[in-house]
Design a protein around this motif. Structure first.
Motif, PDB file in Angstrom:
ATOM      1  N   VAL A  90      18.935  38.760 -11.607  1.00 20.82           N
ATOM      2  CA  VAL A  90      18.769  40.119 -12.126  1.00 20.82           C
ATOM      3  C   VAL A  90      18.193  40.027 -13.539  1.00 20.82           C
ATOM      4  CG1 VAL A  90      19.904  42.284 -12.737  1.00 20.82           C
ATOM      5  CG2 VAL A  90      20.718  40.960 -10.763  1.00 20.82           C
ATOM      6  N   TRP A 112      25.533  43.517  -7.207  1.00 15.19           N
ATOM      7  CA  TRP A 112      24.251  43.001  -6.720  1.00 15.19           C
ATOM      8  C   TRP A 112      24.472  41.865  -5.726  1.00 15.19           C
ATOM      9  CZ3 TRP A 112      19.595  43.335  -5.269  1.00 15.19           C
ATOM     10  CH2 TRP A 112      18.780  42.209  -5.128  1.00 15.19           C
ATOM     11  N   GLY A 116      24.083  44.582  -3.119  1.00 13.05           N
ATOM     12  CA  GLY A 116      22.661  44.809  -3.352  1.00 13.05           C
ATOM     13  C   GLY A 116      21.770  43.867  -2.570  1.00 13.05           C
ATOM     14  N   THR A 117      22.232  42.632  -2.369  1.00 17.94           N
ATOM     15  CA  THR A 117      21.417  41.671  -1.633  1.00 17.94           C
ATOM     16  C   THR A 117      21.231  42.053  -0.168  1.00 17.94           C
ATOM     17  OG1 THR A 117      23.378  40.309  -1.203  1.00 17.94           O
ATOM     18  CG2 THR A 117      22.016  39.731  -3.127  1.00 17.94           C
ATOM     19  N   PRO A 123      15.997  43.182  -7.226  1.00 14.74           N
ATOM     20  CA  PRO A 123      16.955  43.790  -8.144  1.00 14.74           C
ATOM     21  C   PRO A 123      16.451  45.050  -8.828  1.00 14.74           C
ATOM     22  CG  PRO A 123      16.965  41.415  -8.410  1.00 14.74           C
ATOM     23  CD  PRO A 123      15.820  41.740  -7.501  1.00 14.74           C
ATOM     24  N   TYR A 126      16.436  47.870  -6.279  1.00 18.77           N
ATOM     25  CA  TYR A 126      17.792  48.236  -5.867  1.00 18.77           C
ATOM     26  C   TYR A 126      18.489  49.061  -6.938  1.00 18.77           C
ATOM     27  CZ  TYR A 126      22.754  47.911  -4.887  1.00 18.77           C
ATOM     28  OH  TYR A 126      24.080  48.225  -4.692  1.00 18.77           O
ATOM     29  N   PHE A 127      18.441  48.621  -8.172  1.00 20.60           N
ATOM     30  CA  PHE A 127      19.158  49.359  -9.214  1.00 20.60           C
ATOM     31  C   PHE A 127      18.465  50.681  -9.544  1.00 20.60           C
ATOM     32  CE2 PHE A 127      21.142  45.168  -9.930  1.00 20.60           C
ATOM     33  CZ  PHE A 127      22.463  45.580  -9.787  1.00 20.60           C
TER      34      PHE A 127
END
Length: 223
Positions: A90, A112, A116-117, A123, A126-127
């Motif tokens: 990240v 994450w 998240g994975t 990353p 996703y965020f």
């Protein structure tokens, strides 16, 4: 009689095992049915954890009400987790950018790695999705700040969120609790971040009739 009891226990274990194994399977990035946006009532976390709580979240200089616990890829039954090991790195700017919603570096990295994975995103993407999911939900005005301990029913909290978010139906939201505190509100969202039904999440909602919402810490100010 002992043999009958043992047989019943074995049958129950065999019946439950597939569900548990399915819920905890590693999963494949991008293969899931919907998201759950988990909003944690930060004062409950701080009170329950006491001296073990994250200082960045629970110190009096950093007040938080509802914060993002995570955005979790889910199956209709069960969920994937830890879909890439090791998890991709990240970038520091991405990590820092999330601290207003997820007030702990440890929380950001944990979410994450575990959830998240499994989203099938890098990353940054996703965020960005976590932030857009949070922005898609209106926190009821009554829960922007509490200055004293407040007793509520899970139904009252759910009703307040539904009133503030048109289109949010009863089977799209669940209020969670520990033995005495309201801990989280979980909202189910599709991949486009629209509200969607999630019977399994709804079934796991808090069944306690009344729970307490601890206040923000005295003198901390408002987020």
């Amino acid at each position: 009689m002992k043999l009958v009891a043992a047989a019943r226990l074995l049958l129950a274990a065999l019946t439950l095992w597939p569900a548990l194994a399915f819920a905890q399977q590693k999963g494949e990035p991008g293969r899931f049915d919907h998201y759950v946006l988990s909003l944690s009532w930060s004062p409950s976390y701080c009170e329950a954890m006491g001296p073990r709580a994250e200082p960045a979240q629970c110190a009096t200089a950093r007040p938080f009400a509802f914060v993002v616990h995570g955005l979790w890829p889910q199956y209709q039954r069960g969920w994937p987790e830890s879909c890439q090991n090791p998890a991709p790195y990240v970038p520091e700017p991405v990590l820092r950018s999330m601290l207003d919603l997820m007030p702990s570096r440890r929380l950001v990295l944990h979410e994450w790695r575990k959830h998240g994975t499994c989203a099938g995103l890098d990353p940054t993407a996703y965020f960005d999705k976590v932030r857009r999911a949070y922005q898609a939900v209106t926190i009821p005005e009554a829960f922007h700040r509490l200055d004293d301990y407040t007793m509520v029913s899970p139904g009252e909290v759910e009703a307040a969120f539904r009133a503030a978010n048109p289109g949010l139906a009863p089977d799209m939201i669940a209020v969670d609790c520990d033995r005495r505190r309201l801990t989280e509100v979980r909202i189910c969202m599709n991949r486009q971040l629209g509200f969607t039904s999630c019977d399994e999440v709804d079934r796991r909602a808090c069944r306690t009739s009344r729970v307490v919402m601890p206040p923000l810490r005295e003198g901390a100010g408002q987020r």
